[in-house]
Design an enzyme around this catalytic site. Sequence first.
Site, PDB file in Angstrom:
ATOM      1  N   GLU A  40       9.281   1.556  11.389  1.00 53.10           N
ATOM      2  CA  GLU A  40      10.356   2.538  11.232  1.00 53.10           C
ATOM      3  C   GLU A  40       9.684   3.899  11.258  1.00 53.10           C
ATOM      4  OE1 GLU A  40      12.196   5.239  10.087  1.00 53.10           O
ATOM      5  OE2 GLU A  40      12.621   4.399   8.091  1.00 53.10           O
ATOM      6  N   GLU A 100      10.198  15.872  15.742  1.00 52.80           N
ATOM      7  CA  GLU A 100      10.550  15.646  14.339  1.00 52.80           C
ATOM      8  C   GLU A 100       9.842  16.700  13.498  1.00 52.80           C
ATOM      9  OE1 GLU A 100       9.057  12.148  12.016  1.00 52.80           O
ATOM     10  OE2 GLU A 100      11.187  11.837  11.628  1.00 52.80           O
ATOM     11  N   LYS A 135       0.882  -1.182   0.000  1.00 53.33           N
ATOM     12  CA  LYS A 135       0.000   0.000   0.000  1.00 53.33           C
ATOM     13  C   LYS A 135       0.915   1.227   0.000  1.00 53.33           C
ATOM     14  CE  LYS A 135      -1.879   2.985   2.042  1.00 53.33           C
ATOM     15  NZ  LYS A 135      -1.653   4.423   1.686  1.00 53.33           N
TER      16      LYS A 135
HETATM   17  O1  TXE Z   1       2.419   9.888   7.877  1.00 54.17           O
HETATM   18  P1  TXE Z   1       1.568   8.557   8.054  1.00 54.17           P
HETATM   19  P2  TXE Z   1       2.042  11.261   7.142  1.00 54.17           P
HETATM   20  C1  TXE Z   1       6.322  11.574   9.823  1.00 54.17           C
HETATM   21  C2  TXE Z   1       6.755  13.000   9.543  1.00 54.17           C
HETATM   22  C3  TXE Z   1       5.531  13.605   8.918  1.00 54.17           C
HETATM   23  C4  TXE Z   1       4.426  12.894   9.671  1.00 54.17           C
HETATM   24  C5  TXE Z   1       3.079  12.835   8.979  1.00 54.17           C
HETATM   25  O2  TXE Z   1       7.067  13.632  10.761  1.00 54.17           O
HETATM   26  O3  TXE Z   1       5.463  14.993   9.119  1.00 54.17           O
HETATM   27  O4  TXE Z   1       4.911  11.582   9.858  1.00 54.17           O
HETATM   28  O5  TXE Z   1       3.197  12.216   7.690  1.00 54.17           O
HETATM   29  C6  TXE Z   1      -0.359   5.116   5.749  1.00 54.17           C
HETATM   30  N1  TXE Z   1      -3.451   2.384   8.841  1.00 54.17           N
HETATM   31  N2  TXE Z   1       6.760  10.634   8.788  1.00 54.17           N
HETATM   32  O6  TXE Z   1       0.728  11.747   7.628  1.00 54.17           O
HETATM   33  O7  TXE Z   1       0.153   8.839   8.349  1.00 54.17           O
HETATM   34  C7  TXE Z   1      -0.342   6.254   4.766  1.00 54.17           C
HETATM   35  O8  TXE Z   1      -1.317   6.040   3.758  1.00 54.17           O
HETATM   36  C8  TXE Z   1      -2.502   1.981   7.993  1.00 54.17           C
HETATM   37  C9  TXE Z   1       8.016   9.974   9.050  1.00 54.17           C
HETATM   38  O9  TXE Z   1       2.189  11.095   5.699  1.00 54.17           O
HETATM   39  O10 TXE Z   1       2.303   7.736   9.038  1.00 54.17           O
HETATM   40  C10 TXE Z   1       1.085   6.153   4.255  1.00 54.17           C
HETATM   41  O11 TXE Z   1       1.161   5.108   3.288  1.00 54.17           O
HETATM   42  N3  TXE Z   1      -1.784   2.810   7.236  1.00 54.17           N
HETATM   43  C11 TXE Z   1       8.264   8.877   8.122  1.00 54.17           C
HETATM   44  C12 TXE Z   1       1.869   5.754   5.508  1.00 54.17           C
HETATM   45  O12 TXE Z   1       0.903   5.196   6.391  1.00 54.17           O
HETATM   46  C13 TXE Z   1      -1.980   4.128   7.367  1.00 54.17           C
HETATM   47  C14 TXE Z   1       7.758   8.968   6.737  1.00 54.17           C
HETATM   48  C15 TXE Z   1       2.572   6.906   6.219  1.00 54.17           C
HETATM   49  O13 TXE Z   1       1.623   7.869   6.601  1.00 54.17           O
HETATM   50  C16 TXE Z   1      -2.953   4.640   8.266  1.00 54.17           C
HETATM   51  C17 TXE Z   1       6.495   9.684   6.627  1.00 54.17           C
HETATM   52  C18 TXE Z   1      -3.702   3.696   9.023  1.00 54.17           C
HETATM   53  N4  TXE Z   1      -4.634   4.070   9.907  1.00 54.17           N
HETATM   54  C19 TXE Z   1       6.063  10.507   7.638  1.00 54.17           C
HETATM   55  N5  TXE Z   1      -2.919   5.981   8.198  1.00 54.17           N
HETATM   56  C20 TXE Z   1       9.575   8.179   8.200  1.00 54.17           C
HETATM   57  N6  TXE Z   1       9.751   7.338   9.226  1.00 54.17           N
HETATM   58  O14 TXE Z   1      10.424   8.314   7.343  1.00 54.17           O
HETATM   59  C21 TXE Z   1      -1.979   6.327   7.302  1.00 54.17           C
HETATM   60  N7  TXE Z   1      -1.416   5.198   6.773  1.00 54.17           N
END
Ligand code: TXE
Length: 484
Positions: free
Chosen positions: A256, A386, A181
């Site tokens: 992660e 972060e 996904k």
């Molecule tokens: O993250 P999400 P977002 C951090 C970074 C950023 C913040 C928000 O600080 O500002 O997160 O980003 C999927 N069940 N990182 O909102 O929500 C979503 O579709 C299952 C750090 O984009 O965590 C996407 O594919 N999946 C980070 C993925 O989760 C779900 C990288 C990441 O989205 C879901 C990105 C649910 N309920 C953001 N809700 C890193 N570690 O590098 C969302 N997703």
Amino acid sequence: MSDDLGLWFDPSKCLIAGEWVAPSGGQYLPLENPSTGEKIGQIARGTGADIDAAVAAAEAARHGPWGRMSAAERGRILMTLGRMVLERVDDLARIEALDVGKPLKQARADAVALARYMEFYGGAADKLHGETIPYLEGYTVYTLREPHGVTGHIVPWNYPMQIIGRSVGAALATGNACVLKPAEDACLTALAFAEMAKAAGLPDGALNVVPGLGSEAGAALTAHPGVHHISFTGSVATGVMVQEAAAKNVIPVTLELGGKSPQVVFEDADIPAALPFLVNAGIQNAGQTCSASSRILVQRAVYDQVVERMALRYDALKVGRAMDDLDVGPLISARQKNIVSGFIDKGADLQIAGQGQLVSAPNGGNYVRPTLFANVSPGHCLARDEIFGPVQVVIPFEDEEEAVAIANGTDYGLVASVWSQNGARQMRMAKRIRAGQIFINNYGAGGGVELPFGGMGKSGHGREKGFEAMYGFTVLKTVAAFHG
Ligand code: TXE
């Protein structure tokens, strides 16, 4: 370079059981170019029903030709796929730049890394094995490393190609069947990769891709009773939800979840050698990197010198459209721009030591100026949270003791580096800093497919990359045979 996507696949489909299909709900999500804010296409809004179909296809694949394939054959397919990725590096870089706003050179590096993951895991597929264990007289005992079965992969938007490479690569090499996904803001290279995997001979159902919203397709995948392992990269809040959902099915997860990674610069450091790492590790991919180094800790004796020299580099940073391939591109979305701008505003009372320049930033693009804050106290939110944007803070320290306390003073523990010429100090610091990866006199944000990677504390758990990831994608079975 033109903004033409030039796709060789239909971006609005899901790949399920080897077939490109429309999302069952008939709904789509807009694709936006972060450099301009323009709509450039649409992707599927996958549903729970699409996830059901994808999980069923993966389950069938692991009992079909894919499940029966030898490790060497699996490896050969991954290596073929790696060569195909290399042949299309420029195409992949172009669509990534347009889809996620990554400057072309950085997008190209991600595509090369994707190929490297296929080479590494392709080559490693037939080199993972169990052990024999000395036991009682009359017994032979050995262990088997078996795939979990169906693995779910939830990927964020910041490094789609690298994260797909490390997660899906290791899972396929060990014989799992995957449901991927991708993030709603970054689907194109995931779909391109799936199309190439099909062309490379990956059997139907071994890799299924269902784009869609996290709260719909993502949540359906993490809660699915037919999934045997979840690998998630993203925010802490979503990671907690993923782990809760996995707990209900009692399945393992790899999380992660980002960080607040420090680089610690001692007075005896080779400062000219450190400078490019100090800055690049913070502004690479516009700071939207889980292992971004957002905190620079500098010993008092060299503090002013380091701030001054980092500031010069900041002032020279050029920000603009991904296709112009400057130092820093736009952020992924207007939402991310608001989050990062909000943090910069919270630093209004702090000293801004240096700031990059917007040189080609069309209205509608999600740009912020890279910003270096000096003399930040370790308790300030800019030094704790972060930010996920091109923002770094420089914090002074007196001695090793204080450096360790500040370095370990956040909830996170992903990556750290130590800059010093003193070998004993390097070793002490490497032991005392709480982080999954420690670099000495270098910094490796995003690099090293061979190097096990993962967090401590709220940076998550489980290890990706290298052989370690292959252990995570397998289950150990012990066989004890009595033969007298
Ligand atoms: O993250 P999400 P977002 C951090 C970074 C950023 C913040 C928000 O600080 O500002 O997160 O980003 C999927 N069940 N990182 O909102 O929500 C979503 O579709 C299952 C750090 O984009 O965590 C996407 O594919 N999946 C980070 C993925 O989760 C779900 C990288 C990441 O989205 C879901 C990105 C649910 N309920 C953001 N809700 C890193 N570690 O590098 C969302 N997703």
